[in-house]
Scaffold this motif. Structure first.
Motif, PDB file in Angstrom:
ATOM      1  N   ASP A 119     -77.797 154.253 -74.278  1.00 45.32           N
ATOM      2  CA  ASP A 119     -78.623 153.766 -73.170  1.00 45.32           C
ATOM      3  C   ASP A 119     -78.439 152.274 -72.936  1.00 45.32           C
ATOM      4  O   ASP A 119     -78.576 151.796 -71.804  1.00 45.32           O
ATOM      5  CB  ASP A 119     -80.097 154.072 -73.435  1.00 45.32           C
ATOM      6  CG  ASP A 119     -80.982 153.616 -72.291  1.00 45.32           C
ATOM      7  OD1 ASP A 119     -80.957 154.270 -71.230  1.00 45.32           O
ATOM      8  OD2 ASP A 119     -81.677 152.590 -72.452  1.00 45.32           O
ATOM      9  N   GLU A 122     -76.020 151.200 -70.264  1.00 50.66           N
ATOM     10  CA  GLU A 122     -76.439 151.355 -68.873  1.00 50.66           C
ATOM     11  C   GLU A 122     -77.574 150.400 -68.500  1.00 50.66           C
ATOM     12  O   GLU A 122     -77.581 149.825 -67.412  1.00 50.66           O
ATOM     13  CB  GLU A 122     -76.903 152.792 -68.635  1.00 50.66           C
ATOM     14  CG  GLU A 122     -77.378 153.100 -67.228  1.00 50.66           C
ATOM     15  CD  GLU A 122     -76.258 153.072 -66.184  1.00 50.66           C
ATOM     16  OE1 GLU A 122     -76.580 153.009 -64.983  1.00 50.66           O
ATOM     17  OE2 GLU A 122     -75.070 153.116 -66.567  1.00 50.66           O
ATOM     18  N   HIS A 123     -78.542 150.223 -69.408  1.00 50.84           N
ATOM     19  CA  HIS A 123     -79.757 149.485 -69.067  1.00 50.84           C
ATOM     20  C   HIS A 123     -79.943 148.195 -69.855  1.00 50.84           C
ATOM     21  O   HIS A 123     -80.992 147.546 -69.736  1.00 50.84           O
ATOM     22  CB  HIS A 123     -80.982 150.382 -69.287  1.00 50.84           C
ATOM     23  CG  HIS A 123     -80.988 151.591 -68.414  1.00 50.84           C
ATOM     24  ND1 HIS A 123     -80.965 152.886 -68.916  1.00 50.84           N
ATOM     25  CD2 HIS A 123     -80.985 151.717 -67.066  1.00 50.84           C
ATOM     26  CE1 HIS A 123     -80.966 153.742 -67.916  1.00 50.84           C
ATOM     27  NE2 HIS A 123     -80.967 153.076 -66.789  1.00 50.84           N
ATOM     28  N   ARG A 290     -86.317 155.067 -69.572  1.00 48.13           N
ATOM     29  CA  ARG A 290     -84.884 154.787 -69.613  1.00 48.13           C
ATOM     30  C   ARG A 290     -84.160 156.063 -70.015  1.00 48.13           C
ATOM     31  O   ARG A 290     -84.432 156.627 -71.069  1.00 48.13           O
ATOM     32  CB  ARG A 290     -84.579 153.666 -70.617  1.00 48.13           C
ATOM     33  CG  ARG A 290     -85.175 152.330 -70.213  1.00 48.13           C
ATOM     34  CD  ARG A 290     -85.035 151.250 -71.272  1.00 48.13           C
ATOM     35  NE  ARG A 290     -83.709 151.104 -71.814  1.00 48.13           N
ATOM     36  CZ  ARG A 290     -83.139 149.936 -72.152  1.00 48.13           C
ATOM     37  NH1 ARG A 290     -83.795 148.807 -71.937  1.00 48.13           N
ATOM     38  NH2 ARG A 290     -81.951 149.890 -72.685  1.00 48.13           N
TER      39      ARG A 290
END
Length: 337
Positions: A119, A122-123, A290
């Motif tokens: 994750d 991406e974030h 998320r």
């Protein structure tokens, strides 16, 4: 800025990824899923042979995409557990050979920590505290997280029997749908009525443990009693029961522990209905959600490189070259050694 090469071979995907400073530089992925389909599940020997055939092409492709040479790689990260023993050993042997031949530090990574780290690609970095819901074919867990590279990982609850993804596979088989079951059930559910059958929501109100074996059995009994039932209705009702339990427990865990960020990862996190309900319930509870894009939810080399990147940044000591595979490694920290 360290450039980290990651290798993932815990099951039926051969993944190689290159990451630097939380950024994706290159990746390659090969799957032996089609070779397992006629058996209705992963055959370890087939998976291991497929990894042997795919590792070198994936390595070359990922490095070419990243435009890096061996001398520009700073560290090598590899899944050393949990997973299928022979599959893990294949990737681990390759990583050791590269670490020795290129004179690079080696990091043994826990597969599930990799899913969480995916994750961050991406974030961005995780907050100081968060809760992760890991949902995959072999694992369903609610985790309390601090710094992924430095802090211990606290289990709030795990599945006591079938994992969510495993239940999807078994229900797909009951309904005569294709393998793998997750995408097949999800596709069938698009044309079904989610409220058609009131399947049980196991262990609600009993902490943060999960159980999906009884739900699978309830589907089997329903199909036996009414063989002419609409497959889309059964699929949609089953999927809704799984999603309802997962999201209720995850949101409740965040609220109880005073945490405002929920991270959902793992193969089942690609399920569109899970993402939809989680977004609705997190918004209602004032939580940030998320979820990585679907390509980062399934097993891949980038997620392992992402953990390696965090470990290098944290100054974590490298593993010795006698690092062993641990097919049943408990998840207590990001490293698996």
């Amino acid at each position: 800025m360290a450039v980290v090469l990651g290798i993932e071979t815990s099951c039926d995907e051969t993944g190689v990824g290159v990451v630097a400073d939380g950024r994706v530089l290159g990746a390659a992925l090969a799957s032996s899923m089609d070779e397992h389909a006629r058996f209705g599940g992963v055959v370890p020997e087939i998976a291991a042979r497929a990894h042997l055939e795919s590792l070198t092409p994936c390595l070359l492709s990922a490095m070419e995409q990243a435009q890096v040479k061996p001398g520009e790689i700073d560290a090598i990260a590899v899944t050393s557990g949990p997973g299928l023993a022979t599959a893990l050993q294949t990737g681990l042997a390759a990583a050791k050979a590269l670490a020795f031949g290129w004179d690079k530090p080696l990091y043994g990574v826990h597969h599930l920590a990799g899913h969480v780290a995916a994750d961050t690609l991406e974030h961005g970095p995780l907050p100081a505290r968060s809760i992760a819901l890991i949902v995959s074919g072999g694992h369903t867990s609610l985790l309390l997280l601090g710094d992924l590279a430095r802090d211990p990982i606290v289990h709030l609850g795990d599945t006591v029997d079938d994992a969510a993804g495993e239940a999807f596979d078994k229900v797909a088989r009951l309904l005569g749908l294709a393998y793998p079951g997750g995408p097949a059930v999800s596709r069938a559910a698009l044309d079904g009525d989610r409220a058609a059958i009131a399947f049980p929501r196991a262990m609600l109100g009993q902490g943060y443990r999960f159980s999906f074996s009884g739900l699978k059995s309830a589907v089997a009994r329903q199909v036996e009693r009414e063989p002419d039932l609409s497959v889309p209705d059964v699929a949609a009702s089953f999927q809704e029961a799984v999603v309802d339990v997962l999201t209720r427990k995850a949101v409740a865990a965040c609220l109880e522990h005073g945490i405002d960020t929920l991270v959902i990862v793992g193969g089942v996190a690609a399920n569109a209905r899970l993402r939809e309900v989680a977004a609705e319930r997190c918004a209602a509870a004032g939580l940030a959600l998320r979820v990585p894009p679907p390509a980062l939810c399934t097993d891949n080399g980038l997620m392992i490189a992402a953990v390696g990147d965090l470990l290098v940044e944290a100054g974590h000591p490298a593993a010795a070259l006698d690092l062993s595979a641990d097919p049943s490694a408990p998840l207590t920290k990001a490293v698996c050694a």
